[in-house]
Scaffold this motif. Structure first.
Motif, PDB file in Angstrom:
ATOM      1  N   GLN A  40       0.822  -1.214   0.000  1.00  0.00           N
ATOM      2  CA  GLN A  40       0.000   0.000   0.000  1.00  0.00           C
ATOM      3  C   GLN A  40       0.852   1.258   0.000  1.00  0.00           C
ATOM      4  O   GLN A  40       0.538   2.218  -0.712  1.00  0.00           O
ATOM      5  CB  GLN A  40      -0.946  -0.012   1.206  1.00  0.00           C
ATOM      6  CG  GLN A  40      -2.039  -1.024   1.069  1.00  0.00           C
ATOM      7  CD  GLN A  40      -2.897  -1.138   2.302  1.00  0.00           C
ATOM      8  OE1 GLN A  40      -2.668  -0.470   3.304  1.00  0.00           O
ATOM      9  NE2 GLN A  40      -3.887  -2.007   2.249  1.00  0.00           N
ATOM     10  N   TRP A 100       2.219   1.722  -3.552  1.00  0.00           N
ATOM     11  CA  TRP A 100       1.231   2.252  -4.484  1.00  0.00           C
ATOM     12  C   TRP A 100       0.936   3.716  -4.216  1.00  0.00           C
ATOM     13  O   TRP A 100       0.717   4.499  -5.154  1.00  0.00           O
ATOM     14  CB  TRP A 100      -0.054   1.420  -4.458  1.00  0.00           C
ATOM     15  CG  TRP A 100       0.115   0.171  -5.255  1.00  0.00           C
ATOM     16  CD1 TRP A 100       0.230  -1.102  -4.781  1.00  0.00           C
ATOM     17  CD2 TRP A 100       0.255   0.086  -6.677  1.00  0.00           C
ATOM     18  NE1 TRP A 100       0.409  -1.973  -5.824  1.00  0.00           N
ATOM     19  CE2 TRP A 100       0.428  -1.272  -7.003  1.00  0.00           C
ATOM     20  CE3 TRP A 100       0.245   1.022  -7.713  1.00  0.00           C
ATOM     21  CZ2 TRP A 100       0.594  -1.713  -8.309  1.00  0.00           C
ATOM     22  CZ3 TRP A 100       0.404   0.576  -9.016  1.00  0.00           C
ATOM     23  CH2 TRP A 100       0.581  -0.761  -9.301  1.00  0.00           C
ATOM     24  N   MET A 101       0.935   4.118  -2.968  1.00  0.00           N
ATOM     25  CA  MET A 101       0.745   5.542  -2.655  1.00  0.00           C
ATOM     26  C   MET A 101       1.890   6.376  -3.223  1.00  0.00           C
ATOM     27  O   MET A 101       1.661   7.466  -3.767  1.00  0.00           O
ATOM     28  CB  MET A 101       0.650   5.760  -1.145  1.00  0.00           C
ATOM     29  CG  MET A 101      -0.702   5.473  -0.562  1.00  0.00           C
ATOM     30  SD  MET A 101      -1.999   6.533  -1.196  1.00  0.00           S
ATOM     31  CE  MET A 101      -1.447   8.136  -0.674  1.00  0.00           C
ATOM     32  N   ILE A 149       1.395   6.698  -6.967  1.00  0.00           N
ATOM     33  CA  ILE A 149       0.339   7.667  -7.280  1.00  0.00           C
ATOM     34  C   ILE A 149       0.855   9.093  -7.067  1.00  0.00           C
ATOM     35  O   ILE A 149       0.590   9.989  -7.874  1.00  0.00           O
ATOM     36  CB  ILE A 149      -0.925   7.376  -6.444  1.00  0.00           C
ATOM     37  CG1 ILE A 149      -1.566   6.078  -6.931  1.00  0.00           C
ATOM     38  CG2 ILE A 149      -1.911   8.525  -6.522  1.00  0.00           C
ATOM     39  CD1 ILE A 149      -2.677   5.558  -6.054  1.00  0.00           C
ATOM     40  N   THR A 158      -7.142   9.388  -1.382  1.00  0.00           N
ATOM     41  CA  THR A 158      -6.340   8.468  -2.185  1.00  0.00           C
ATOM     42  C   THR A 158      -5.944   7.221  -1.410  1.00  0.00           C
ATOM     43  O   THR A 158      -6.030   6.107  -1.931  1.00  0.00           O
ATOM     44  CB  THR A 158      -5.088   9.179  -2.725  1.00  0.00           C
ATOM     45  OG1 THR A 158      -5.484  10.333  -3.457  1.00  0.00           O
ATOM     46  CG2 THR A 158      -4.284   8.270  -3.621  1.00  0.00           C
ATOM     47  N   SER A 159      -5.523   7.364  -0.181  1.00  0.00           N
ATOM     48  CA  SER A 159      -5.079   6.191   0.584  1.00  0.00           C
ATOM     49  C   SER A 159      -6.228   5.218   0.834  1.00  0.00           C
ATOM     50  O   SER A 159      -6.025   4.002   0.819  1.00  0.00           O
ATOM     51  CB  SER A 159      -4.448   6.604   1.908  1.00  0.00           C
ATOM     52  OG  SER A 159      -5.396   7.202   2.757  1.00  0.00           O
ATOM     53  N   VAL A 173      -6.691   3.266  -2.275  1.00  0.00           N
ATOM     54  CA  VAL A 173      -5.614   2.280  -2.375  1.00  0.00           C
ATOM     55  C   VAL A 173      -5.903   1.086  -1.466  1.00  0.00           C
ATOM     56  O   VAL A 173      -5.722  -0.070  -1.866  1.00  0.00           O
ATOM     57  CB  VAL A 173      -4.255   2.931  -2.038  1.00  0.00           C
ATOM     58  CG1 VAL A 173      -3.180   1.872  -1.812  1.00  0.00           C
ATOM     59  CG2 VAL A 173      -3.836   3.874  -3.141  1.00  0.00           C
ATOM     60  N   ASP A 176      -6.490  -2.613  -2.924  1.00  0.00           N
ATOM     61  CA  ASP A 176      -5.581  -3.655  -2.442  1.00  0.00           C
ATOM     62  C   ASP A 176      -6.368  -4.809  -1.839  1.00  0.00           C
ATOM     63  O   ASP A 176      -6.041  -5.980  -2.063  1.00  0.00           O
ATOM     64  CB  ASP A 176      -4.611  -3.071  -1.421  1.00  0.00           C
ATOM     65  CG  ASP A 176      -3.610  -4.088  -0.941  1.00  0.00           C
ATOM     66  OD1 ASP A 176      -2.827  -4.587  -1.776  1.00  0.00           O
ATOM     67  OD2 ASP A 176      -3.600  -4.376   0.276  1.00  0.00           O
TER      68      ASP A 176
END
Length: 130
Positions: free
Chosen positions: A11, A14-15, A18, A107-108, A111, A115
């Motif tokens: 995670q 991916w953050m 982004i 956004t998180s 994600v 996920d």
């Protein structure tokens, strides 16, 4: 616990991807206010995600050791984090857009949901023996 560590690292990765896309968008498009707002919200969102992961890890340690400490998920800290991003946006409206900051703050959570969906699909495929 190893699965949780993999999930946290995935995670965070991916953050960061982004956020890198937001920075590229800020640098190479004409929508610099929007992407600057997404960067601001995404950065605060990443910070909230890190706080959430640390709190969940500490709660897991307390539960594993059968301790009786009262633990929370740090909701006040994460709300203050979002409030700070909002105050910065309202203080400098010529550089930031409030709607884009709110999208960046979310956004998180997007994600985390994506996920989880990918993890469930992988788990179900493994369970069926595919």
């Amino acid at each position: 616990m190893q699965q949780y560590t993999y999930m946290v690292n995935r995670q965070r990765k991916w953050m960061l991807y982004i956020l890198a896309i937001y920075v590229v968008g800020w640098g190479f498009t004409d929508y610099q206010v929007v992407f600057a707002s997404l960067i601001l919200g995404g950065t605060f969102s990443l910070f909230s995600l890190i706080i959430l992961h640390r709190k969940v890890d500490s709660i897991g340690q307390v539960a594993a050791n059968h301790e009786e400490k009262k633990q929370t998920l740090g909701m006040v800290v994460r709300l203050a984090n979002a409030a700070l991003a909002t105050v910065i946006t309202l203080r400098f409206p010529e550089y930031f857009d409030i709607i884009a900051v709110v999208i960046g703050l979310m956004t998180s959570y997007v994600v985390i949901i994506i996920d989880y969906i990918f993890h469930q699909l992988e788990f179900n495929a493994r369970k069926r023996g595919e």
